[in-house]
Design an enzyme around this catalytic site. Sequence first.
Site, PDB file in Angstrom:
ATOM      1  N   HIS A  60      22.689 -36.373 -57.027  1.00  0.00           N
ATOM      2  CA  HIS A  60      22.870 -36.864 -55.578  1.00  0.00           C
ATOM      3  C   HIS A  60      24.261 -37.334 -55.734  1.00  0.00           C
ATOM      4  O   HIS A  60      24.706 -37.827 -56.735  1.00  0.00           O
ATOM      5  CB  HIS A  60      21.834 -38.124 -55.219  1.00  0.00           C
ATOM      6  CG  HIS A  60      21.976 -39.202 -56.064  1.00  0.00           C
ATOM      7  ND1 HIS A  60      22.796 -40.374 -55.914  1.00  0.00           N
ATOM      8  CD2 HIS A  60      21.174 -39.728 -56.965  1.00  0.00           C
ATOM      9  CE1 HIS A  60      22.602 -41.339 -56.598  1.00  0.00           C
ATOM     10  NE2 HIS A  60      21.661 -40.836 -57.393  1.00  0.00           N
ATOM     11  N   HIS A 115      24.747 -49.285 -60.594  1.00  0.00           N
ATOM     12  CA  HIS A 115      24.401 -50.168 -59.558  1.00  0.00           C
ATOM     13  C   HIS A 115      25.035 -51.734 -59.495  1.00  0.00           C
ATOM     14  O   HIS A 115      25.007 -52.501 -58.613  1.00  0.00           O
ATOM     15  CB  HIS A 115      23.069 -50.494 -59.227  1.00  0.00           C
ATOM     16  CG  HIS A 115      22.037 -49.542 -58.844  1.00  0.00           C
ATOM     17  ND1 HIS A 115      20.967 -49.472 -57.842  1.00  0.00           N
ATOM     18  CD2 HIS A 115      22.322 -48.075 -58.907  1.00  0.00           C
ATOM     19  CE1 HIS A 115      20.399 -48.230 -57.880  1.00  0.00           C
ATOM     20  NE2 HIS A 115      21.221 -47.384 -58.322  1.00  0.00           N
ATOM     21  N   GLU A 144      19.802 -40.541 -51.675  1.00  0.00           N
ATOM     22  CA  GLU A 144      18.931 -41.194 -52.491  1.00  0.00           C
ATOM     23  C   GLU A 144      19.019 -42.368 -52.752  1.00  0.00           C
ATOM     24  O   GLU A 144      17.581 -43.201 -52.907  1.00  0.00           O
ATOM     25  CB  GLU A 144      19.313 -40.374 -54.068  1.00  0.00           C
ATOM     26  CG  GLU A 144      18.083 -40.787 -54.896  1.00  0.00           C
ATOM     27  CD  GLU A 144      18.177 -41.728 -55.709  1.00  0.00           C
ATOM     28  OE1 GLU A 144      17.261 -42.239 -56.330  1.00  0.00           O
ATOM     29  OE2 GLU A 144      19.473 -42.562 -55.805  1.00  0.00           O
ATOM     30  N   GLU A 145      19.964 -43.226 -52.759  1.00  0.00           N
ATOM     31  CA  GLU A 145      20.232 -44.527 -53.040  1.00  0.00           C
ATOM     32  C   GLU A 145      19.256 -45.277 -51.769  1.00  0.00           C
ATOM     33  O   GLU A 145      19.154 -46.686 -51.972  1.00  0.00           O
ATOM     34  CB  GLU A 145      21.571 -45.154 -53.191  1.00  0.00           C
ATOM     35  CG  GLU A 145      22.218 -44.475 -54.624  1.00  0.00           C
ATOM     36  CD  GLU A 145      21.708 -44.870 -55.634  1.00  0.00           C
ATOM     37  OE1 GLU A 145      20.816 -45.551 -55.603  1.00  0.00           O
ATOM     38  OE2 GLU A 145      22.500 -44.544 -56.928  1.00  0.00           O
ATOM     39  N   ASP A 200      25.532 -39.690 -52.989  1.00  0.00           N
ATOM     40  CA  ASP A 200      25.597 -40.763 -52.339  1.00  0.00           C
ATOM     41  C   ASP A 200      25.506 -41.891 -53.359  1.00  0.00           C
ATOM     42  O   ASP A 200      24.914 -41.561 -54.518  1.00  0.00           O
ATOM     43  CB  ASP A 200      24.638 -41.097 -51.279  1.00  0.00           C
ATOM     44  CG  ASP A 200      23.163 -41.138 -52.007  1.00  0.00           C
ATOM     45  OD1 ASP A 200      22.774 -40.206 -52.623  1.00  0.00           O
ATOM     46  OD2 ASP A 200      22.360 -42.233 -51.775  1.00  0.00           O
ATOM     47  N   ASP A 223      25.889 -42.438 -61.977  1.00  0.00           N
ATOM     48  CA  ASP A 223      25.026 -42.406 -60.686  1.00  0.00           C
ATOM     49  C   ASP A 223      25.597 -41.901 -59.389  1.00  0.00           C
ATOM     50  O   ASP A 223      25.608 -42.868 -58.586  1.00  0.00           O
ATOM     51  CB  ASP A 223      24.007 -43.813 -60.786  1.00  0.00           C
ATOM     52  CG  ASP A 223      22.946 -43.658 -60.075  1.00  0.00           C
ATOM     53  OD1 ASP A 223      22.280 -42.811 -59.772  1.00  0.00           O
ATOM     54  OD2 ASP A 223      22.550 -44.625 -59.681  1.00  0.00           O
TER      55      ASP A 223
END
Length: 451
Positions: A90, A423, A156-157, A92, A123
């Site tokens: 992903h 994150h 996705e996030e 995003d 990520d």
Amino acid sequence: MSSNPVAETVASLMPRAKAELTELVAFKSVADFDQYPRSESEGAANWIADALRSEGFQDVALLDTPDGTQSVYGYLPGPEGAKTVLLYAHYDVQPPLDEAAWTTPPFELVERDGRWYGRGSADCKGGVVMHLLALRALKANGGVPVHVKVIVEGSEEQGTGGLERYAEAHPELLTADTIVIGDAGNFRAGLPTVTATLRGMTLVRVQVDTLEGNLHSGQFGGAAPDALAALIRVLDSLRAKDGSTTVDGLAGESAWDGLQYEEQAFREDAKVLDGVELIGSGTVADRVWARPAVTVLGIDCPPVVGATPSVQAGARALISLRVPPGVDAVEATKLLEAHIEAHTPWGARVSTERIGQGQAFRADTSSPAYASMAEAMAVAYPGQEMQSAGMGGSIPLCNTLASLYPDTEILLIGLSEPEAQIHAVNESVSPDELERLSVAEALFLRNYAAN
């Protein structure tokens, strides 16, 4: 890394990989268009589409998904009669949080102490580059021996389910013999790991109201019901004294019987302050892979600076609940909502809104694809045997794909090892991990084609 043509090719491509990841990280592709311009996400999607076209992919398309974002699709044909492998990542990313807390700007890829720092570096924009590296290495060494589909998600996030709903409406698009999800990570840098389980998740927004408007705390405080205090009571009810998650009716005693997570290693990975206890009971692996976990993600209330002496009329919070395999996320959401209503004090008015949801996932690690991956990782990580671990995070698409394609094998690998700090501020990727996992993926595709 032991010498072999695929590994040598990947090593030679690493400067290009860094340049490409630099370009990708520069897009502020947070799929919350109230915070970041839609054009940033569109720019990242178009970058990936162009990269796929340049590698000979056909049918490259930007798919408009029901949540208002775009996923990127492409198909690279292999030899006649070959198996089909779907590669997922992903583009995003999470918001950078406090940009001032970053050592270097979050949307600039910066090399420091042997790692590449930037939001999305691990990520999961690094996952996009990993797939490209693996395919380029194969093309330079005899060709890609399977049909390859690539799907790169744009939300996705956010957990808003755009690609899941699109896949359900177009089930033929993502059919494959095996799916490689490039959004997990090694248990530790240098230890090759496949992820066997993922917790599911639900996001719920809670609103508590008690008054028509704020009141002077001197004149009314003590009798007027404070909405913020009521909300705090509700949130506190979601944890036992030891910090374990307590949602009425939701089981929380499951155990993890695989690879264990030593407590001291977890403290170091999580950067827990000296003297501060870990929460919950059981092993660390039990707590982060096999049991539910509630987190208060945010609270809307007056900030300390500028606060007035007022009894609050309303307050709001966003709650995340991670649910382990074996627990239905829909039922867990209902239990969470019922718990919130039951524990709201003083007759305060409470409402809940479901923001996002995804089911937990359990892979079949005894499948032939896992044997092919174990062989590949043994070459990419000499002297190391592939491990299976859980992951406390969620990838909602996995369960959707497992439901749509029950005979398809699903493997989870990726770049999000503990040092990556995904994150969080100062997210980074290890270029050594990127190189080794790209080699592993290339060799997996070759092994899988031959088995």
